[in-house]
Design a protein around this motif. Structure first.
Motif, PDB file in Angstrom:
ATOM      1  N   ALA A  61       0.807  -1.215   0.000  1.00  0.00           N
ATOM      2  CA  ALA A  61       0.000   0.000   0.000  1.00  0.00           C
ATOM      3  C   ALA A  61       0.843   1.270   0.000  1.00  0.00           C
ATOM      4  CB  ALA A  61      -0.943  -0.005   1.200  1.00  0.00           C
ATOM      5  N   ALA A  62       1.931   1.285   0.777  1.00  0.00           N
ATOM      6  CA  ALA A  62       2.745   2.491   0.865  1.00  0.00           C
ATOM      7  C   ALA A  62       3.392   2.838  -0.475  1.00  0.00           C
ATOM      8  CB  ALA A  62       3.815   2.318   1.941  1.00  0.00           C
ATOM      9  N   GLN A  63       3.912   1.824  -1.169  1.00  0.00           N
ATOM     10  CA  GLN A  63       4.539   2.105  -2.458  1.00  0.00           C
ATOM     11  C   GLN A  63       3.488   2.441  -3.515  1.00  0.00           C
ATOM     12  OE1 GLN A  63       7.651  -0.421  -3.825  1.00  0.00           O
ATOM     13  NE2 GLN A  63       8.953   0.071  -2.083  1.00  0.00           N
ATOM     14  N   ALA A  64       2.343   1.797  -3.437  1.00  0.00           N
ATOM     15  CA  ALA A  64       1.265   2.129  -4.375  1.00  0.00           C
ATOM     16  C   ALA A  64       0.839   3.586  -4.213  1.00  0.00           C
ATOM     17  CB  ALA A  64       0.075   1.201  -4.142  1.00  0.00           C
ATOM     18  N   ARG A  65       0.688   4.019  -2.968  1.00  0.00           N
ATOM     19  CA  ARG A  65       0.297   5.412  -2.722  1.00  0.00           C
ATOM     20  C   ARG A  65       1.394   6.381  -3.166  1.00  0.00           C
ATOM     21  NH1 ARG A  65      -1.872   3.178   2.162  1.00  0.00           N
ATOM     22  NH2 ARG A  65       0.031   3.775   3.291  1.00  0.00           N
ATOM     23  N   ALA A  66       2.657   5.958  -3.051  1.00  0.00           N
ATOM     24  CA  ALA A  66       3.761   6.822  -3.475  1.00  0.00           C
ATOM     25  C   ALA A  66       3.738   7.042  -4.983  1.00  0.00           C
ATOM     26  CB  ALA A  66       5.093   6.205  -3.055  1.00  0.00           C
ATOM     27  N   VAL A  67       3.463   5.981  -5.742  1.00  0.00           N
ATOM     28  CA  VAL A  67       3.361   6.103  -7.202  1.00  0.00           C
ATOM     29  C   VAL A  67       2.196   7.012  -7.570  1.00  0.00           C
ATOM     30  CG1 VAL A  67       2.886   4.858  -9.345  1.00  0.00           C
ATOM     31  CG2 VAL A  67       4.428   3.860  -7.646  1.00  0.00           C
ATOM     32  N   VAL A  68       1.058   6.773  -6.941  1.00  0.00           N
ATOM     33  CA  VAL A  68      -0.135   7.570  -7.231  1.00  0.00           C
ATOM     34  C   VAL A  68       0.081   9.033  -6.859  1.00  0.00           C
ATOM     35  CG1 VAL A  68      -2.532   7.953  -6.538  1.00  0.00           C
ATOM     36  CG2 VAL A  68      -1.739   5.642  -7.098  1.00  0.00           C
ATOM     37  N   ALA A  69       0.784   9.283  -5.758  1.00  0.00           N
ATOM     38  CA  ALA A  69       1.058  10.664  -5.349  1.00  0.00           C
ATOM     39  C   ALA A  69       1.831  11.406  -6.430  1.00  0.00           C
ATOM     40  CB  ALA A  69       1.837  10.679  -4.038  1.00  0.00           C
ATOM     41  N   ALA A  70       2.794  10.723  -7.038  1.00  0.00           N
ATOM     42  CA  ALA A  70       3.579  11.352  -8.103  1.00  0.00           C
ATOM     43  C   ALA A  70       2.692  11.716  -9.285  1.00  0.00           C
ATOM     44  CB  ALA A  70       4.689  10.409  -8.554  1.00  0.00           C
ATOM     45  N   VAL A  71       1.812  10.808  -9.676  1.00  0.00           N
ATOM     46  CA  VAL A  71       0.916  11.075 -10.804  1.00  0.00           C
ATOM     47  C   VAL A  71      -0.017  12.229 -10.475  1.00  0.00           C
ATOM     48  CG1 VAL A  71      -0.824  10.104 -12.342  1.00  0.00           C
ATOM     49  CG2 VAL A  71       1.032   8.652 -11.510  1.00  0.00           C
ATOM     50  N   ALA A  72      -0.592  12.204  -9.276  1.00  0.00           N
ATOM     51  CA  ALA A  72      -1.529  13.253  -8.872  1.00  0.00           C
ATOM     52  C   ALA A  72      -0.860  14.617  -8.824  1.00  0.00           C
ATOM     53  CB  ALA A  72      -2.137  12.907  -7.518  1.00  0.00           C
ATOM     54  N   GLU A  73       0.386  14.663  -8.356  1.00  0.00           N
ATOM     55  CA  GLU A  73       1.103  15.928  -8.272  1.00  0.00           C
ATOM     56  C   GLU A  73       1.543  16.424  -9.648  1.00  0.00           C
ATOM     57  OE1 GLU A  73       4.283  15.617  -5.426  1.00  0.00           O
ATOM     58  OE2 GLU A  73       2.984  14.622  -3.965  1.00  0.00           O
ATOM     59  N   TYR A  74       1.846  15.486 -10.532  1.00  0.00           N
ATOM     60  CA  TYR A  74       2.294  15.877 -11.875  1.00  0.00           C
ATOM     61  C   TYR A  74       1.118  16.333 -12.731  1.00  0.00           C
ATOM     62  CZ  TYR A  74       4.460  15.802 -16.453  1.00  0.00           C
ATOM     63  OH  TYR A  74       4.913  16.163 -17.696  1.00  0.00           O
ATOM     64  N   ASP A  75       0.100  15.490 -12.813  1.00  0.00           N
ATOM     65  CA  ASP A  75      -1.077  15.806 -13.629  1.00  0.00           C
ATOM     66  C   ASP A  75      -2.224  14.889 -13.211  1.00  0.00           C
ATOM     67  OD1 ASP A  75      -3.048  16.248 -15.499  1.00  0.00           O
ATOM     68  OD2 ASP A  75      -1.758  16.029 -17.256  1.00  0.00           O
ATOM     69  N   PRO A  76      -3.178  15.380 -12.421  1.00  0.00           N
ATOM     70  CA  PRO A  76      -4.263  14.537 -11.922  1.00  0.00           C
ATOM     71  C   PRO A  76      -5.233  14.048 -12.996  1.00  0.00           C
ATOM     72  CG  PRO A  76      -4.645  16.827 -11.346  1.00  0.00           C
ATOM     73  CD  PRO A  76      -3.258  16.753 -11.899  1.00  0.00           C
ATOM     74  N   THR A  77      -5.045  14.492 -14.246  1.00  0.00           N
ATOM     75  CA  THR A  77      -5.897  13.974 -15.323  1.00  0.00           C
ATOM     76  C   THR A  77      -5.324  12.704 -15.942  1.00  0.00           C
ATOM     77  OG1 THR A  77      -4.858  15.230 -17.133  1.00  0.00           O
ATOM     78  CG2 THR A  77      -6.590  16.334 -15.861  1.00  0.00           C
ATOM     79  N   LEU A  78      -4.088  12.328 -15.555  1.00  0.00           N
ATOM     80  CA  LEU A  78      -3.466  11.134 -16.144  1.00  0.00           C
ATOM     81  C   LEU A  78      -4.047   9.869 -15.501  1.00  0.00           C
ATOM     82  CD1 LEU A  78       0.333  12.054 -16.355  1.00  0.00           C
ATOM     83  CD2 LEU A  78      -1.399  12.180 -18.164  1.00  0.00           C
ATOM     84  N   PRO A  79      -4.498   8.909 -16.313  1.00  0.00           N
ATOM     85  CA  PRO A  79      -4.950   7.627 -15.765  1.00  0.00           C
ATOM     86  C   PRO A  79      -3.771   6.800 -15.261  1.00  0.00           C
ATOM     87  CG  PRO A  79      -5.856   8.020 -17.973  1.00  0.00           C
ATOM     88  CD  PRO A  79      -4.745   9.002 -17.755  1.00  0.00           C
ATOM     89  N   VAL A  80      -4.069   5.862 -14.373  1.00  0.00           N
ATOM     90  CA  VAL A  80      -3.076   4.917 -13.867  1.00  0.00           C
ATOM     91  C   VAL A  80      -3.489   3.523 -14.293  1.00  0.00           C
ATOM     92  CG1 VAL A  80      -2.009   3.924 -11.817  1.00  0.00           C
ATOM     93  CG2 VAL A  80      -2.489   6.376 -11.905  1.00  0.00           C
ATOM     94  N   LEU A  81      -2.583   2.802 -14.920  1.00  0.00           N
ATOM     95  CA  LEU A  81      -2.851   1.466 -15.437  1.00  0.00           C
ATOM     96  C   LEU A  81      -2.292   0.422 -14.479  1.00  0.00           C
ATOM     97  CD1 LEU A  81      -3.976  -0.024 -17.966  1.00  0.00           C
ATOM     98  CD2 LEU A  81      -1.699   0.169 -18.977  1.00  0.00           C
TER      99      LEU A  81
END
Length: 252
Positions: A123-143
């Motif tokens: 969970a911690a690493q998953a949230r870390a990856v998602v945090a990067a995407v959200a901070e960069y561009d929250p419109t980007l989907p995650v696969l």
């Protein structure tokens, strides 16, 4: 008619080391998970890959990974979440520069190898990856894998979570991927993988290694570009999906 995205891991050659036939695959897939230099891919390779993707109308996604060139990103790294978020941001930004020069853009993010597998339950690493995407561009989907911590974290942050099916990988009865070192992990018969993909799309199930059926829902299907016979397999999959009335189009 049913629509499905067909993606592949590309841009993984490094210097004089060539991996896969990116040009041929880019004529067959609808989305390209392009390496970002941490596990594979050098700057020239990345630039050439995204340029070819743009010419072929293929959607580009950032294939982010652990900092593990020697292990091709297939070794778990117990990196601190803050550092992992920074690493993922760095990789997305680097690939974005190549995309801008080629007249395209990063349209989604997908972890690679050990990071992908870790993000299923870590969970911690998953949230870390998602945090990067959200901070960069929250419109980007995650696969990611259906039911994973990665997709759960993406949904919690308000990102689009896209479930993925693996065309050429075996599944466990729990719906996870069979580890690469175990029997049944890799599938190489184009007819077999095409049949199981069509069944997944039409019936929502896949046959696991123990012979049971597992429920699977996916918007995108991955076919590894570095697998032996990947081009022939991709062509067979495209033909089989077309015969079943499935439209191939990028999800992003």
């Amino acid at each position: 008619m049913t629509a499905l995205d067909l993606n592949s891991d590309l841009g993984e050659s490094f210097g004089r080391w060539t991996l896969g036939d990116d040009d041929a695959m880019l004529g067959l897939v609808t989305s390209a998970n392009v390496a970002c230099g941490f596990h594979a891919g050098d700057p020239t390779t990345l630039r050439r890959t995204v340029s070819a993707a743009a010419r072929n109308g293929v959607v580009v996604g950032a294939q982010v990974a652990y900092r593990d060139l020697a292990g091709f990103g297939r070794r778990f790294v117990d990196v601190e979440p803050e550092d992992l978020t920074a690493d993922v941001l760095f990789q997305i930004g680097g690939l974005e520069a190549m995309c801008r020069a080629a007249g395209t853009a990063v349209r989604y993010v997908k972890p690679h190898g050990a990071l992908y597998n870790a993000s299923v339950h870590h969970a911690a690493q998953a949230r870390a990856v998602v945090a990067a995407v959200a901070e960069y561009d929250p419109t980007l989907p995650v696969l990611g894998l259906p039911g994973s911590e990665l997709l759960r974290a993406a949904e919690e942050r308000g990102l689009r979570a896209v479930p993925e099916f693996f065309v050429d990988r075996g599944y466990t009865p729990e719906g996870s991927l069979v580890p690469r070192r175990e029997e049944g992990a890799l599938l190489r018969d184009p007819a077999e993988v095409t049949e199981r993909l069509v069944r997944m799309v039409t019936d929502g199930v896949v046959r696991a290694v123990d012979g049971t059926d597992v429920r699977v829902r996916a918007e995108s299907a991955c076919l590894h570009g570095d697998s032996p016979g990947a081009v022939a397999m991709a062509q067979a999959v495209r033909d089989g999906l077309a015969a079943a009335g499935v439209i191939l189009e990028g999800f992003a």
